[in-house]
Design a protein around this motif. Structure first.
Motif, short mmCIF file in Angstrom:
data_model
loop_
_atom_site.label_atom_id
_atom_site.label_comp_id
_atom_site.label_asym_id
_atom_site.label_seq_id
_atom_site.Cartn_x
_atom_site.Cartn_y
_atom_site.Cartn_z
N ILE A 84 0.81 -1.22 0.00
CA ILE A 84 0.00 0.00 0.00
C ILE A 84 0.85 1.27 0.00
O ILE A 84 0.52 2.24 -0.69
N ILE A 85 1.93 1.28 0.73
CA ILE A 85 2.78 2.48 0.78
C ILE A 85 3.32 2.81 -0.60
O ILE A 85 3.29 3.96 -1.04
N TYR A 86 3.79 1.79 -1.31
CA TYR A 86 4.30 1.99 -2.68
C TYR A 86 3.20 2.57 -3.56
O TYR A 86 3.41 3.55 -4.29
N TRP A 87 2.02 1.95 -3.54
CA TRP A 87 0.95 2.37 -4.43
C TRP A 87 0.45 3.77 -4.11
O TRP A 87 0.18 4.56 -5.01
N LYS A 90 2.94 6.10 -5.54
CA LYS A 90 2.86 6.05 -7.00
C LYS A 90 1.67 6.87 -7.51
O LYS A 90 1.79 7.68 -8.43
N PHE A 91 0.51 6.65 -6.90
CA PHE A 91 -0.69 7.37 -7.34
C PHE A 91 -0.58 8.87 -7.08
O PHE A 91 -0.98 9.68 -7.91
N GLU A 92 -0.05 9.25 -5.93
CA GLU A 92 0.12 10.67 -5.62
C GLU A 92 1.08 11.33 -6.61
O GLU A 92 0.84 12.44 -7.06
N SER A 93 2.13 10.60 -6.96
CA SER A 93 3.09 11.12 -7.93
C SER A 93 2.42 11.31 -9.30
O SER A 93 2.62 12.34 -9.96
#
Length: 141
Positions: A84-87, A90-93
């Motif tokens: 979840i932290i990665y995603w 990623k989505f915020e970026s």
């Protein structure tokens, strides 16, 4: 929660996701071409490399995947259960980049149209979406 697919299978699935010539892009391109619009694809000279560039109308079109670009209130913009932290990062970026690109293009005098994947793949929305794209292109600000 662990992914139900193996790392190799997940990697293979993700590699099949295309950023160019997606089905939603082909739907928009075909429709606009039939309507007599001419455009360039993926112009590298413009910020964000827009999917379609209609120079005559000083308009660019981005056809966004609901999952990757986080279409608000869309059932396709789900959050994966693992990593979840990665995603989240990623989505915020992706969202920050989208906003920045839009601002840059608007500062250069371009009209920016964003079309969401679900607006083209759900039959009840497709025709309305395509017609609204034409109206936005031809509308003088």
């Amino acid at each position: 929660m662990a992914d139900h697919l193996s790392k190799e299978k997940r990697s293979w699935n993700m590699s099949r996701i295309r950023s160019k010539n997606s089905k939603p892009e082909l739907i928009v391109r075909s429709f606009l071409h039939k309507q007599g619009f001419r455009f360039r694809l993926y112009s590298a000279v413009l910020p964000g490399k827009p999917d379609l560039v209609l120079s005559k109308y000083k308009t660019v079109i981005f056809i966004q995947g609901c999952f990757w670009h986080r279409h608000p209130n869309c059932s396709r913009a789900t959050m994966p259960k693992s990593n979840i932290i990665y995603w989240r990062k990623k989505f915020e970026s992706n969202q920050q980049r989208d906003k920045s690109v839009k601002r840059s293009l608007e500062k250069l005098g371009w009209k920016v149209i964003t079309v969401w994947e679900c607006e083209l793949t759900r039959p009840q929305k497709k025709d309305h979406t395509l017609e609204s794209i034409v109206k936005k292109i031809t509308k003088s600000d």
